[in-house]
Design a protein around this motif. Structure first.
Motif: not given
Length: 307
Positions: A263-285
């Motif tokens: 479970y990755i907090p947005q700070e360790l993922a894409y942060g404020e960036r949009q990445a494809g379907q992933i909207q900014p500030y998303s937690t990733l599982i």
């Protein structure tokens, strides 16, 4: 004449590109011309053949771009003939321009602007939007100047975007807080959370090692944005230090043969960036299976071995 030929060339290219689309408009075979036709000279035959040839791909183009069907072909022909009789009319050109821009606004510009406000308490009223658009075209400053409208609109969009992001960040933080309390979930100093589903017994990769994995990724709402399981082969390979920070940290703790949920907090993922379907500030599982590791040779161990 040069402009007309250029326009015809562009039309021919557009139509030829559309020729492979499925032709959903059916016409009668061996249909007879509406008026008597006499091809008295080779030039007549060439002219007729040229006009017929450039319609290749026109029917599917009309269906796709204008949503025409067989019941509307008579109206299309009437419109075509009417246009031919007015091509040099300034009034006709202006109406064609208006119709073209109206279609562009309705199909692209307005939906794009409206989409920005999805998930906010406001929306764009189509009728009033068009009134504002036409006021701008006519330089009508009764309500706003273009500069005033642009400034107000941008300020509103910025404020709504900030509010939307703030709410989304809070939602993701709350989710992580609740998840941290779930059975089997561990949290590292960086904020990364993980749960061991299967603990392997193989080697643990270093950041510079190349790994082969299977995985599935989703957001906290359950939307799956990527999955190697849906591809063939199901595995993918990369260096541990060539992915987002949360992946690198998790992989360098996993023994080969492990299957973890991370479970990755947005700070360790894409942060404020949009990445494809992933909207900014998303937690990733992610569900991750570490299949194998290709160890990077230690540079010190190769010293003096070069021939």
């Amino acid at each position: 004449m040069k402009k007309i030929m250029m326009a015809l060339a562009i039309l021919m290219v557009s139509l030829s590109m559309s020729a492979t689309a499925k032709d959903k408009i059916k016409i009668k075979k061996n249909a007879q011309p509406a008026t008597a036709l006499t091809l008295a000279t080779p030039q007549d035959s060439l002219s007729y053949a040229a006009g017929l040839a450039v319609t290749r791909g026109l029917l599917p183009y009309l269906q796709q771009e204008f949503e025409l069907d067989t019941t509307q072909m008579a109206d299309f022909i009437a419109g075509y003939k009417d246009a031919l009789s007015q091509l040099d009319s300034p009034q006709f050109k202006a109406r064609i321009a208006g119709a073209t821009i109206a279609r562009m606004v309705a199909s692209k510009i307005l939906p794009q602007e409206s989409n920005f406000f999805t998930g906010t308490p406001v929306s764009i009223n189509q009728q009033i939007f068009n009134q504002g658009f036409l006021a701008g075209v006519q330089n009508d400053t009764t309500v706003y100047t273009v500069d005033e409208a642009s400034k107000m609109y941008q300020e509103q969009k910025t404020a709504l975007k900030e509010a939307k992001n703030k709410a989304y960040i809070s939602k993701n933080k709350a989710w992580l807080k609740d998840n941290a309390a779930q059975a089997g979930v561990k949290t590292t100093a960086s904020g990364l959370q993980y749960k061991v589903i299967t603990q392997g017994t193989g080697v643990i990769p270093q950041a510079t090692d190349k790994v082969t994995v299977k995985y599935e990724g989703k957001t906290i709402d359950g939307n799956v944005f990527d999955s190697s399981y849906k591809r063939n082969p199901q595995t993918t390979s990369f260096r541990c230090d060539q992915v987002i920070k949360g992946w690198t940290e998790a992989l360098t703790m996993m023994p080969v043969g492990s299957k973890w949920e991370i479970y990755i907090p947005q700070e360790l993922a894409y942060g404020e960036r949009q990445a494809g379907q992933i909207q900014p500030y998303s937690t990733l599982i992610f569900t991750v299976e570490l299949v194998s590791v290709d160890k990077t040779p230690d540079a010190s161990s190769t010293v003096g071995k070069a021939k």
